[in-house]
Design a protein around this motif. Structure first.
Motif, PDB file in Angstrom:
ATOM      1  N   ARG A  63       0.831  -1.210   0.000  1.00 46.52           N
ATOM      2  CA  ARG A  63       0.000   0.000   0.000  1.00 46.52           C
ATOM      3  C   ARG A  63       0.866   1.261   0.000  1.00 46.52           C
ATOM      4  O   ARG A  63       0.562   2.248  -0.675  1.00 46.52           O
ATOM      5  CB  ARG A  63      -0.924   0.001   1.206  1.00 46.52           C
ATOM      6  CG  ARG A  63      -1.848   1.203   1.256  1.00 46.52           C
ATOM      7  CD  ARG A  63      -2.831   1.075   2.391  1.00 46.52           C
ATOM      8  NE  ARG A  63      -3.659  -0.085   2.193  1.00 46.52           N
ATOM      9  CZ  ARG A  63      -4.952  -0.034   1.896  1.00 46.52           C
ATOM     10  NH1 ARG A  63      -5.534   1.125   1.782  1.00 46.52           N
ATOM     11  NH2 ARG A  63      -5.642  -1.118   1.723  1.00 46.52           N
ATOM     12  N   THR A 103      -2.508   0.402  -4.571  1.00 45.82           N
ATOM     13  CA  THR A 103      -2.931   0.855  -3.248  1.00 45.82           C
ATOM     14  C   THR A 103      -4.067  -0.003  -2.709  1.00 45.82           C
ATOM     15  O   THR A 103      -4.103  -0.348  -1.527  1.00 45.82           O
ATOM     16  CB  THR A 103      -3.364   2.336  -3.304  1.00 45.82           C
ATOM     17  OG1 THR A 103      -2.262   3.113  -3.759  1.00 45.82           O
ATOM     18  CG2 THR A 103      -3.801   2.830  -1.946  1.00 45.82           C
ATOM     19  N   PHE A 104      -4.999  -0.361  -3.567  1.00 42.94           N
ATOM     20  CA  PHE A 104      -6.155  -1.131  -3.122  1.00 42.94           C
ATOM     21  C   PHE A 104      -6.051  -2.598  -3.510  1.00 42.94           C
ATOM     22  O   PHE A 104      -7.066  -3.274  -3.737  1.00 42.94           O
ATOM     23  CB  PHE A 104      -7.439  -0.511  -3.682  1.00 42.94           C
ATOM     24  CG  PHE A 104      -7.680   0.882  -3.192  1.00 42.94           C
ATOM     25  CD1 PHE A 104      -8.008   1.115  -1.866  1.00 42.94           C
ATOM     26  CD2 PHE A 104      -7.536   1.966  -4.037  1.00 42.94           C
ATOM     27  CE1 PHE A 104      -8.210   2.396  -1.401  1.00 42.94           C
ATOM     28  CE2 PHE A 104      -7.736   3.256  -3.584  1.00 42.94           C
ATOM     29  CZ  PHE A 104      -8.079   3.477  -2.258  1.00 42.94           C
TER      30      PHE A 104
END
Length: 114
Positions: A63, A103-104
């Motif tokens: 992340r 990030t996700f």
């Protein structure tokens, strides 16, 4: 015209001082290595908890990398609008999209696996 070239006037270092400094550096590094490698590891009773903690740590690192890419993509897109460069703009949007996906990543994997 005078020669204005600056020269460094270094003082000569005797051999004993140089050898002593090397010994001091080696001693400090070895003590730091010994104290750095002698960290006590406490084992958990549940091995699944250990795997989950490791997974959370790794996804936290992923992340962080994704957020860095996301920020860099925003900067690239902003600079491309300023300079009117379409190739930089496309690279910026690709970096932005990649940063969002990275990030996700954990949430995306949870949606895929159910």
């Amino acid at each position: 015209m005078k020669n204005t070239k600056k020269t460094a006037n270094k003082l000569p270092v005797p051999g004993k001082v140089r050898k002593g400094f090397r010994f001091y550096c080696a001693a400090v590094l070895s003590v730091a290595l010994v104290f750095g490698c002698s960290v006590t590891a406490f084992a958990a009773n549940d091995p699944i908890a250990v795997v989950n903690n490791l997974s959370d740590f790794i996804f936290g690192l992923i992340r962080a990398v994704g957020l860095i890419l996301l920020g860099w993509g925003i900067v690239q897109v902003g600079l491309s609008f300023q300079s009117h460069d379409p190739s930089q703009r496309s690279n910026g949007f690709l970096t932005l999209a990649g940063g969002i996906v990275i990030t996700f990543a954990k949430e995306i994997l949870n949606l895929i696996t159910g």
